[in-house]
Design a protein around this motif. Sequence first.
Motif, PDB file in Angstrom:
ATOM      1  N   GLY A 104      10.261  -8.876 -94.593  1.00 57.11           N
ATOM      2  CA  GLY A 104      11.517  -9.078 -95.401  1.00 57.11           C
ATOM      3  C   GLY A 104      12.101 -10.355 -95.124  1.00 57.11           C
ATOM      4  N   SER A 105      13.380 -10.567 -95.082  1.00 56.21           N
ATOM      5  CA  SER A 105      13.902 -11.911 -94.707  1.00 56.21           C
ATOM      6  C   SER A 105      14.306 -12.386 -93.421  1.00 56.21           C
ATOM      7  CB  SER A 105      15.208 -12.161 -95.737  1.00 56.21           C
ATOM      8  OG  SER A 105      16.066 -11.344 -95.328  1.00 56.21           O
ATOM      9  N   GLU A 106      14.135 -11.518 -92.265  1.00 48.88           N
ATOM     10  CA  GLU A 106      14.472 -11.690 -91.017  1.00 48.88           C
ATOM     11  C   GLU A 106      13.333 -12.747 -90.480  1.00 48.88           C
ATOM     12  OE1 GLU A 106      16.446  -9.518 -87.195  1.00 48.88           O
ATOM     13  OE2 GLU A 106      14.851  -8.629 -88.181  1.00 48.88           O
ATOM     14  N   ASP A 107      14.030 -13.894 -89.884  1.00 44.56           N
ATOM     15  CA  ASP A 107      12.877 -14.691 -88.971  1.00 44.56           C
ATOM     16  C   ASP A 107      13.286 -14.235 -87.700  1.00 44.56           C
ATOM     17  OD1 ASP A 107      12.409 -16.019 -91.453  1.00 44.56           O
ATOM     18  OD2 ASP A 107      13.675 -17.719 -91.133  1.00 44.56           O
TER      19      ASP A 107
ATOM     20  N   ALA B 118       5.587 -21.166 -90.081  1.00 43.56           N
ATOM     21  CA  ALA B 118       6.454 -21.916 -89.153  1.00 43.56           C
ATOM     22  C   ALA B 118       8.026 -21.731 -90.068  1.00 43.56           C
ATOM     23  CB  ALA B 118       6.384 -23.455 -88.930  1.00 43.56           C
ATOM     24  N   CYS B 119       9.120 -21.715 -89.126  1.00 39.67           N
ATOM     25  CA  CYS B 119      10.616 -21.858 -89.983  1.00 39.67           C
ATOM     26  C   CYS B 119      11.331 -22.353 -88.837  1.00 39.67           C
ATOM     27  CB  CYS B 119      10.996 -20.259 -90.040  1.00 39.67           C
ATOM     28  SG  CYS B 119      10.732 -19.234 -88.474  1.00 39.67           S
ATOM     29  N   SER B 120      12.497 -22.497 -89.190  1.00 42.29           N
ATOM     30  CA  SER B 120      13.531 -23.471 -88.373  1.00 42.29           C
ATOM     31  C   SER B 120      14.629 -22.857 -87.642  1.00 42.29           C
ATOM     32  CB  SER B 120      14.077 -24.438 -89.397  1.00 42.29           C
ATOM     33  OG  SER B 120      14.866 -23.842 -90.338  1.00 42.29           O
TER      34      SER B 120
ATOM     35  N   GLN C  45       8.174 -21.879 -77.175  1.00 33.65           N
ATOM     36  CA  GLN C  45       8.618 -20.981 -78.036  1.00 33.65           C
ATOM     37  C   GLN C  45       8.491 -21.584 -79.626  1.00 33.65           C
ATOM     38  OE1 GLN C  45      13.461 -21.047 -78.346  1.00 33.65           O
ATOM     39  NE2 GLN C  45      12.914 -21.944 -76.300  1.00 33.65           N
ATOM     40  N   TRP C  46       8.637 -20.545 -80.326  1.00 33.18           N
ATOM     41  CA  TRP C  46       8.387 -20.851 -81.919  1.00 33.18           C
ATOM     42  C   TRP C  46       9.040 -19.982 -82.907  1.00 33.18           C
ATOM     43  CZ3 TRP C  46       4.697 -18.509 -79.025  1.00 33.18           C
ATOM     44  CH2 TRP C  46       4.231 -17.425 -79.408  1.00 33.18           C
ATOM     45  N   CYS C  47       9.360 -20.289 -84.134  1.00 26.70           N
ATOM     46  CA  CYS C  47       9.832 -19.427 -85.020  1.00 26.70           C
ATOM     47  C   CYS C  47       8.641 -18.789 -85.942  1.00 26.70           C
ATOM     48  CB  CYS C  47      10.975 -20.293 -86.055  1.00 26.70           C
ATOM     49  SG  CYS C  47      11.734 -19.389 -87.036  1.00 26.70           S
TER      50      CYS C  47
ATOM     51  N   ARG D 267      16.090 -12.776 -82.718  1.00 28.22           N
ATOM     52  CA  ARG D 267      16.488 -12.891 -83.824  1.00 28.22           C
ATOM     53  C   ARG D 267      16.940 -14.462 -84.002  1.00 28.22           C
ATOM     54  NH1 ARG D 267      18.610  -8.026 -83.092  1.00 28.22           N
ATOM     55  NH2 ARG D 267      17.650  -6.305 -84.548  1.00 28.22           N
ATOM     56  N   CYS D 268      17.225 -14.967 -85.264  1.00 26.00           N
ATOM     57  CA  CYS D 268      17.555 -16.454 -85.259  1.00 26.00           C
ATOM     58  C   CYS D 268      18.898 -16.727 -84.631  1.00 26.00           C
ATOM     59  CB  CYS D 268      17.561 -16.855 -86.734  1.00 26.00           C
ATOM     60  SG  CYS D 268      16.330 -17.731 -87.416  1.00 26.00           S
ATOM     61  N   ASP D 269      19.747 -15.797 -84.400  1.00 25.44           N
ATOM     62  CA  ASP D 269      20.968 -16.019 -83.566  1.00 25.44           C
ATOM     63  C   ASP D 269      20.840 -15.790 -82.167  1.00 25.44           C
ATOM     64  OD1 ASP D 269      20.766 -13.264 -83.387  1.00 25.44           O
ATOM     65  OD2 ASP D 269      22.493 -12.575 -84.528  1.00 25.44           O
TER      66      ASP D 269
END
Length: 201
Positions: free
Chosen positions: A78-81, A107-109, A121-123, A158-160
């Motif tokens: 889905g859309s969750e990084d 990768a993501c940000s 760590q990484w996304c 999660r991203c948050d």
Amino acid sequence: MTHSDARERHEGHEPSRRTVVRGAAWAMPAVIVAAPAPAVAASTEALTFTGSACKLPGGSSDNYKGYVFEIAVSSPGGSEDTVTVITGVTVNGTPEPHFAVSVKSGACSCSSCGGAPSNHQWCTAGSAGTQRVLLYTDGAASGTSANGEVCVTYVRYRCDCSPVGGRARPVTICSGSRSTPPITGGGGACRITDVFPLPAA
């Protein structure tokens, strides 16, 4: 009472062989289906070692004179990084304080999480499918320069920076004892072609 009457009366109170067999056929699959459940549950971890591992040349870096291991990371879909934070690495059971990761795909940000250094760590993008990450570790603490087993403990956010699953659940995965051929010459060909550049210390 005739023999025929007695048989009918007896059959009216006891199930026939056909009824018993039919009932057993319905009961058996419930046991068969339930048995493999633990194996399925154990195979859902987000990180797995691919089996590719190499020995780093002794003069390649002051920080990483040990190994590089390839890790496959499953994306959440889905859309969750998500952010993966490595909280500990051991080589043959000995904690190694010097390690770093290098993201090779997907990768993501997302922001950094958990207060860990950025190179721990990484996304992972939600749409990445399977992401490829290299783990670099020193061998100084364990004094190991031959084949070794690397274990990694990590947490996913999660991203948050809220923990995936509602709480920060550390997970440990181990490579098993791996052949670690050197990158150049000597002990066979390293199968990881993009080891360099090494990540920042």
